[in-house]
Scaffold this motif. Structure first.
Motif, PDB file in Angstrom:
ATOM      1  N   VAL A 164       3.819  -6.369  -2.234  1.00 58.29           N
ATOM      2  CA  VAL A 164       2.386  -5.814  -2.180  1.00 58.29           C
ATOM      3  C   VAL A 164       1.207  -6.565  -2.148  1.00 58.29           C
ATOM      4  O   VAL A 164       1.302  -7.634  -3.199  1.00 58.29           O
ATOM      5  CB  VAL A 164       2.296  -4.675  -3.250  1.00 58.29           C
ATOM      6  N   PRO A 165       0.681  -6.729  -1.028  1.00 61.72           N
ATOM      7  CA  PRO A 165      -0.554  -7.637  -1.168  1.00 61.72           C
ATOM      8  C   PRO A 165      -1.711  -7.236  -2.357  1.00 61.72           C
ATOM      9  O   PRO A 165      -1.705  -6.097  -2.587  1.00 61.72           O
ATOM     10  CB  PRO A 165      -1.258  -7.372   0.195  1.00 61.72           C
ATOM     11  N   PRO A 166      -2.331  -8.435  -2.960  1.00 58.79           N
ATOM     12  CA  PRO A 166      -3.165  -7.882  -3.988  1.00 58.79           C
ATOM     13  C   PRO A 166      -4.439  -7.158  -3.186  1.00 58.79           C
ATOM     14  O   PRO A 166      -5.104  -7.778  -2.225  1.00 58.79           O
ATOM     15  CB  PRO A 166      -3.765  -9.196  -4.490  1.00 58.79           C
ATOM     16  N   ALA A 167      -4.915  -6.064  -3.891  1.00 56.77           N
ATOM     17  CA  ALA A 167      -6.290  -5.503  -3.611  1.00 56.77           C
ATOM     18  C   ALA A 167      -7.422  -6.194  -3.778  1.00 56.77           C
ATOM     19  O   ALA A 167      -7.189  -7.029  -4.823  1.00 56.77           O
ATOM     20  CB  ALA A 167      -6.180  -4.059  -3.917  1.00 56.77           C
ATOM     21  N   PRO A 224      -2.430   9.862 -18.631  1.00 57.25           N
ATOM     22  CA  PRO A 224      -3.175   8.981 -18.015  1.00 57.25           C
ATOM     23  C   PRO A 224      -2.939   8.640 -16.560  1.00 57.25           C
ATOM     24  O   PRO A 224      -1.875   8.368 -16.103  1.00 57.25           O
ATOM     25  CB  PRO A 224      -3.258   7.753 -18.844  1.00 57.25           C
ATOM     26  N   ALA A 225      -4.038   8.583 -15.972  1.00 60.64           N
ATOM     27  CA  ALA A 225      -3.944   8.153 -14.249  1.00 60.64           C
ATOM     28  C   ALA A 225      -4.136   6.790 -14.095  1.00 60.64           C
ATOM     29  O   ALA A 225      -4.976   6.060 -15.087  1.00 60.64           O
ATOM     30  CB  ALA A 225      -5.175   9.108 -13.658  1.00 60.64           C
ATOM     31  N   VAL A 226      -3.257   6.267 -13.375  1.00 58.95           N
ATOM     32  CA  VAL A 226      -3.259   4.789 -13.246  1.00 58.95           C
ATOM     33  C   VAL A 226      -3.070   4.517 -11.728  1.00 58.95           C
ATOM     34  O   VAL A 226      -2.032   5.053 -10.955  1.00 58.95           O
ATOM     35  CB  VAL A 226      -1.846   4.150 -14.017  1.00 58.95           C
ATOM     36  N   PRO A 227      -3.837   3.642 -11.252  1.00 58.42           N
ATOM     37  CA  PRO A 227      -3.749   3.339  -9.770  1.00 58.42           C
ATOM     38  C   PRO A 227      -2.705   2.168  -9.770  1.00 58.42           C
ATOM     39  O   PRO A 227      -2.842   1.222 -10.522  1.00 58.42           O
ATOM     40  CB  PRO A 227      -5.452   2.647  -9.522  1.00 58.42           C
ATOM     41  N   GLU A 228      -1.965   2.345  -8.659  1.00 56.22           N
ATOM     42  CA  GLU A 228      -0.939   1.237  -8.522  1.00 56.22           C
ATOM     43  C   GLU A 228      -0.788   1.152  -6.680  1.00 56.22           C
ATOM     44  O   GLU A 228      -1.136   2.048  -6.263  1.00 56.22           O
ATOM     45  CB  GLU A 228       0.368   1.746  -9.291  1.00 56.22           C
ATOM     46  N   LEU A 229       0.276   0.302  -6.693  1.00 54.46           N
ATOM     47  CA  LEU A 229       0.563   0.288  -5.188  1.00 54.46           C
ATOM     48  C   LEU A 229      -0.439   0.142  -4.262  1.00 54.46           C
ATOM     49  O   LEU A 229      -0.632   1.040  -3.245  1.00 54.46           O
ATOM     50  CB  LEU A 229       1.728   1.054  -4.710  1.00 54.46           C
ATOM     51  N   PHE A 284       9.433  -7.428   3.190  1.00 47.96           N
ATOM     52  CA  PHE A 284       8.273  -6.842   4.082  1.00 47.96           C
ATOM     53  C   PHE A 284       7.112  -6.969   3.140  1.00 47.96           C
ATOM     54  O   PHE A 284       7.190  -6.768   1.901  1.00 47.96           O
ATOM     55  CB  PHE A 284       8.623  -5.406   4.534  1.00 47.96           C
ATOM     56  N   GLN A 285       5.923  -6.972   3.694  1.00 49.08           N
ATOM     57  CA  GLN A 285       4.506  -6.565   3.037  1.00 49.08           C
ATOM     58  C   GLN A 285       4.012  -5.176   3.550  1.00 49.08           C
ATOM     59  O   GLN A 285       4.096  -4.952   4.808  1.00 49.08           O
ATOM     60  CB  GLN A 285       3.493  -7.823   3.466  1.00 49.08           C
ATOM     61  N   PRO A 286       4.272  -4.100   2.504  1.00 49.37           N
ATOM     62  CA  PRO A 286       3.689  -2.861   3.154  1.00 49.37           C
ATOM     63  C   PRO A 286       2.114  -2.786   3.301  1.00 49.37           C
ATOM     64  O   PRO A 286       1.297  -3.472   2.593  1.00 49.37           O
ATOM     65  CB  PRO A 286       4.260  -2.101   1.820  1.00 49.37           C
ATOM     66  N   ARG A 287       1.949  -1.960   4.296  1.00 48.11           N
ATOM     67  CA  ARG A 287       0.512  -1.703   4.845  1.00 48.11           C
ATOM     68  C   ARG A 287       0.650  -0.302   5.239  1.00 48.11           C
ATOM     69  O   ARG A 287       1.642   0.294   5.530  1.00 48.11           O
ATOM     70  CB  ARG A 287      -0.035  -2.508   5.726  1.00 48.11           C
ATOM     71  N   LEU A 288      -0.658   0.364   5.441  1.00 47.15           N
ATOM     72  CA  LEU A 288      -0.697   1.698   6.123  1.00 47.15           C
ATOM     73  C   LEU A 288      -1.218   1.620   7.619  1.00 47.15           C
ATOM     74  O   LEU A 288      -2.319   0.748   7.528  1.00 47.15           O
ATOM     75  CB  LEU A 288      -1.513   2.421   5.289  1.00 47.15           C
ATOM     76  N   LEU A 296       5.675  -2.008   7.759  1.00 49.55           N
ATOM     77  CA  LEU A 296       6.355  -2.912   7.213  1.00 49.55           C
ATOM     78  C   LEU A 296       5.987  -4.361   7.754  1.00 49.55           C
ATOM     79  O   LEU A 296       6.800  -4.381   8.832  1.00 49.55           O
ATOM     80  CB  LEU A 296       7.681  -2.567   6.677  1.00 49.55           C
ATOM     81  N   HIS A 297       5.133  -5.338   7.399  1.00 49.23           N
ATOM     82  CA  HIS A 297       5.047  -6.304   8.010  1.00 49.23           C
ATOM     83  C   HIS A 297       5.882  -7.363   7.612  1.00 49.23           C
ATOM     84  O   HIS A 297       6.037  -7.648   6.228  1.00 49.23           O
ATOM     85  CB  HIS A 297       3.247  -6.752   7.631  1.00 49.23           C
TER      86      HIS A 297
END
Length: 196
Positions: free
Chosen positions: A5-8, A40-45, A119-123, A136-137
């Motif tokens: 997963v690429p870093p945001a 608690p709500a946690v942002p991920e991926l 793979f590196q995932p993207r949308l 999936l790059h």
């Protein structure tokens, strides 16, 4: 094989964390699952969100980055997503949402982890078909915010997918992209008096 997963961008993550900490932003979001969450709500991926911009006559695709999407996990499942967008001043929170693409994204990512190739995932969004795919790059070291689909990359249409396109099933870009391009390209209407 785990996905890479690429870093945001840090400002994109900060903007989501700030929005999650804002009672107003959460209360006004069209996300009953997020508002009623007991954990608690946690942002991920974080996934870079690209839009299929156009396809050239030789079959090359052009995409553009329109944001970063984070799944919002509460407890053991994703209940919503948060989207950020670029502005001239940097990354900013755009909105929270829920719906079928949240669960479909989580399911597709889980399935992709069982693939042997890294793979590196993207949308990748295909607006002309109201379609979203997990892209999936194959180059795991690439900048997630740049590039275009390679012929050997995989696209996993997320449910609900357009009629005739199998959701939750990986397709090679070389196989699926021509079908998508054909569907998006408007048919030309013959001029009056010209042969049909």
């Amino acid at each position: 094989m785990p996905l890479h997963v690429p870093p945001a961008p840090a400002p994109a993550l900060r903007s989501v964390l700030t929005a999650l900490g804002s009672p107003t932003a959460v209360r006004e979001a069209p996300t009953p699952s997020l508002r009623s969450a007991s954990h608690p709500a946690v942002p991920e991926l974080p996934l870079p969100l690209h839009v299929l911009h156009h396809t050239t006559p030789d079959g090359a695709t052009a995409t553009r980055l329109v944001g970063w999407r984070f799944l919002i996990r509460c407890g053991d499942r994703a209940v919503a997503a948060a989207e950020t967008r670029p502005t001239p001043d940097g990354w900013t929170f755009s909105h929270f949402f829920e719906g079928p693409y949240v669960a479909a994204t989580e399911r597709a990512l889980h399935q992709a982890e069982s693939v042997t190739q890294p793979f590196q995932p993207r949308l990748l969004s295909v607006p002309g078909l109201y379609m979203l795919t997990l892209w999936l790059h194959g180059d795991c070291t690439a900048d997630g915010a740049a590039g275009r689909p390679a012929a050997t990359d995989l696209l996993v249409p997320l449910a609900p997918a357009p009629p005739g396109i199998s959701a939750d099933r990986p397709h090679r870009v070389a196989d699926l992209l021509p079908i998508l391009t054909h569907r998006v390209t408007p048919a030309t209407t013959p001029l009056l008096g010209s042969p049909a």
